[in-house]
Write a protein that holds these residues in place. Structure first.
Motif, PDB file in Angstrom:
ATOM      1  N   ASP A 233       0.843  -1.191   0.000  1.00 18.04           N
ATOM      2  CA  ASP A 233       0.000   0.000   0.000  1.00 18.04           C
ATOM      3  C   ASP A 233       0.880   1.244   0.000  1.00 18.04           C
ATOM      4  N   CYS A 234       0.390   2.305  -0.601  1.00 17.85           N
ATOM      5  CA  CYS A 234       1.085   3.583  -0.500  1.00 17.85           C
ATOM      6  C   CYS A 234       1.008   4.095   0.934  1.00 17.85           C
ATOM      7  N   ALA A 235       2.083   4.708   1.388  1.00 17.03           N
ATOM      8  CA  ALA A 235       2.113   5.255   2.744  1.00 17.03           C
ATOM      9  C   ALA A 235       1.330   6.555   2.836  1.00 17.03           C
ATOM     10  N   THR A 236       1.283   7.321   1.730  1.00 13.61           N
ATOM     11  CA  THR A 236       0.545   8.584   1.705  1.00 13.61           C
ATOM     12  C   THR A 236      -0.374   8.603   0.498  1.00 13.61           C
ATOM     13  N   CYS A 237      -1.475   9.313   0.605  1.00 15.73           N
ATOM     14  CA  CYS A 237      -2.475   9.375  -0.460  1.00 15.73           C
ATOM     15  C   CYS A 237      -1.888  10.040  -1.705  1.00 15.73           C
ATOM     16  N   GLY A 238      -1.840   9.285  -2.809  1.00 18.43           N
ATOM     17  CA  GLY A 238      -1.310   9.809  -4.056  1.00 18.43           C
ATOM     18  C   GLY A 238       0.196   9.942  -4.086  1.00 18.43           C
ATOM     19  N   GLY A 239       0.877   9.376  -3.094  1.00 15.22           N
ATOM     20  CA  GLY A 239       2.316   9.578  -2.970  1.00 15.22           C
ATOM     21  C   GLY A 239       3.185   8.648  -3.783  1.00 15.22           C
ATOM     22  N   ASN A 240       2.605   7.590  -4.364  1.00 15.82           N
ATOM     23  CA  ASN A 240       3.387   6.598  -5.108  1.00 15.82           C
ATOM     24  C   ASN A 240       4.591   6.146  -4.287  1.00 15.82           C
ATOM     25  N   ASP A 241       4.340   5.841  -3.009  1.00 10.92           N
ATOM     26  CA  ASP A 241       5.406   5.475  -2.075  1.00 10.92           C
ATOM     27  C   ASP A 241       5.043   4.189  -1.331  1.00 10.92           C
ATOM     28  N   PRO A 242       4.894   3.082  -2.074  1.00  6.26           N
ATOM     29  CA  PRO A 242       4.434   1.848  -1.428  1.00  6.26           C
ATOM     30  C   PRO A 242       5.455   1.259  -0.469  1.00  6.26           C
ATOM     31  N   ARG A 243       4.926   0.631   0.570  1.00  4.26           N
ATOM     32  CA  ARG A 243       5.757  -0.158   1.474  1.00  4.26           C
ATOM     33  C   ARG A 243       6.082  -1.492   0.809  1.00  4.26           C
TER      34      ARG A 243
END
Length: 384
Positions: A233-243
């Motif tokens: 899942d992305c860590a932030t909304c819309g951040g494209n920063d998946p764990r």
């Protein structure tokens, strides 16, 4: 509105069965998207030479999954497969195909022949390290790996059609505004098949049970190649920063049905994924017009939830046709390639009312859960 693979865009939903009439033929399911490829290598670490560390790098790759043709470890030695930053480290203290794996070792997958594959690492580099001391007999042979396509390659190889706007949002976007939908999404996982194809799977019931489509995994041989990734899942909304999430291997196929397009299976290292919760099955028939939502990994991306039809905060998506043929239901929640196997949840109960398997305009299609439940009720504990 419904987003679907272009290959499935001509799919024609079956009409509702009339009284006394035969059900029309069922449409074909969306294909499993191609998201990676296998590459051959020949690398030996350990006793055959002084090398104990090797990097497999494929610039731009979404992931790297390493296959070991041989692993022989002296007591106390270990092999790790990790990304360069150490966010993911998969440890093996023995060859898991030769007996029970030591407690704490990572899961693995089988791909025919000898050896095994480690869990994948996200990103374009896998660092394989043999932790040993000079003079010991430990050795490892790497004979191949899979690398994940870039997003551009995925888009070219898996063209898709979106009917109207795509209203899906990262799961974390709904953590505060729709806490029940977000909580339900936690039990949904990305499923890597044979190193090169993605589907979606999810925990069901109180025990060690997962559900996906039969067209994603048909038999035990295919299941042996399956890697399941929770919390991608992305860590932030819309951040494209998946764990990187938590990755485990599939274990045993418990039941499957081509006709209803479902497969029930369990996983290795179940204790590592219980933290993400589970889903329960709605045993009633769908109701035309009722609100639904879908959580899954369409386009192989971090988990997104489809709640609205065209735009966030607009009309809710839901059931358009409660009976397609004899087994299916039609709905307009957004999906795309990789969503196969996703749960379709009734907003009224947050229970799974259908198992998504295909899409077209204007309907996406899933098998009704009131048809699947009688086939699995003896295996799962469906009490919330």
């Amino acid at each position: 509105m419904a987003a679907a693979l272009a290959a499935a865009a001509t799919l024609v939903p079956a009409a509702p069965t009339s009284a006394g009439g035969a059900a029309p033929p069922r449409a074909e399911a969306s294909p499993v998207p191609a998201v990676g490829e296998e590459r051959a290598v020949d690398v030996t670490l350990g006793s055959a030479g002084d090398q104990t560390r090797h990097e497999i790098r494929h610039p731009g790759a979404a992931y790297v999954k390493v296959h070991l043709a041989r692993l022989s470890l002296a007591p106390g030695d270990r092999l790790t497969v990790a990304d360069p930053a150490g966010r993911e480290v998969h440890t093996y203290r023995a060859d898991p195909t030769r007996g029970p794996a030591p407690r704490g070792d990572a899961s693995f997958t089988r791909h025919g022949g000898t050896g095994f594959a480690a869990m994948s690492v996200d990103g374009d580099t896998a660092v394989v390290t043999l932790h040993t001391r000079k003079g010991r007999d430990s050795a490892a042979t790497i004979d191949r790996y899979w690398r994940g396509y870039t997003q551009k390659e995925i888009d070219v190889k898996n063209p898709r059609s979106v009917c109207g706007a795509d209203a899906r949002r990262d799961a974390v976007c709904y953590k505060s505004s729709h806490p029940a939908q977000y909580a339900a999404s936690r039990g949904v996982a990305r499923m890597l098949k044979n190193g090169a194809g993605w589907c979606t799977a999810w925990r069901v019931g109180r025990g060690n049970h997962m559900m996906s489509n039969n067209h994603c995994v048909k038999n035990q041989a295919e299941l042996d190649t399956i890697e399941v990734q929770f919390d991608y899942d992305c860590a932030t909304c819309g951040g494209n920063d998946p764990r990187p999430g938590t990755k485990v291997g599939a274990n045993a196929l418990l039941r499957t049905s081509p006709a209803l397009d479902f497969t029930l299976f369990n996983v290795d290292n179940f204790d590592r994924v219980t933290q993400f919760g589970t889903l329960f099955l709605e045993t009633r028939a769908p109701i035309a017009g009722e609100s639904t939502y879908i959580a899954g990994h369409g386009d192989t991306k971090p988990k997104r939830i489809s709640i609205y039809e065209e735009r966030d905060g607009g009309a809710l998506c839901g059931v358009r046709n409660a009976q397609l043929g004899t087994e299916d239901v039609g709905y307009n929640c957004d999906t795309s390639g990789g969503n196969s196997g996703s749960p379709v949840l009734a907003t009224s109960s947050h229970k799974v009312i259908a198992l998504h398997w295909g899409g077209s305009c204007p309907n996406n299609i899933g098998t009704r859960m009131d048809k699947i439940y009688p086939q699995v009720q003896d295996l799962i504990d469906n009490r919330p």
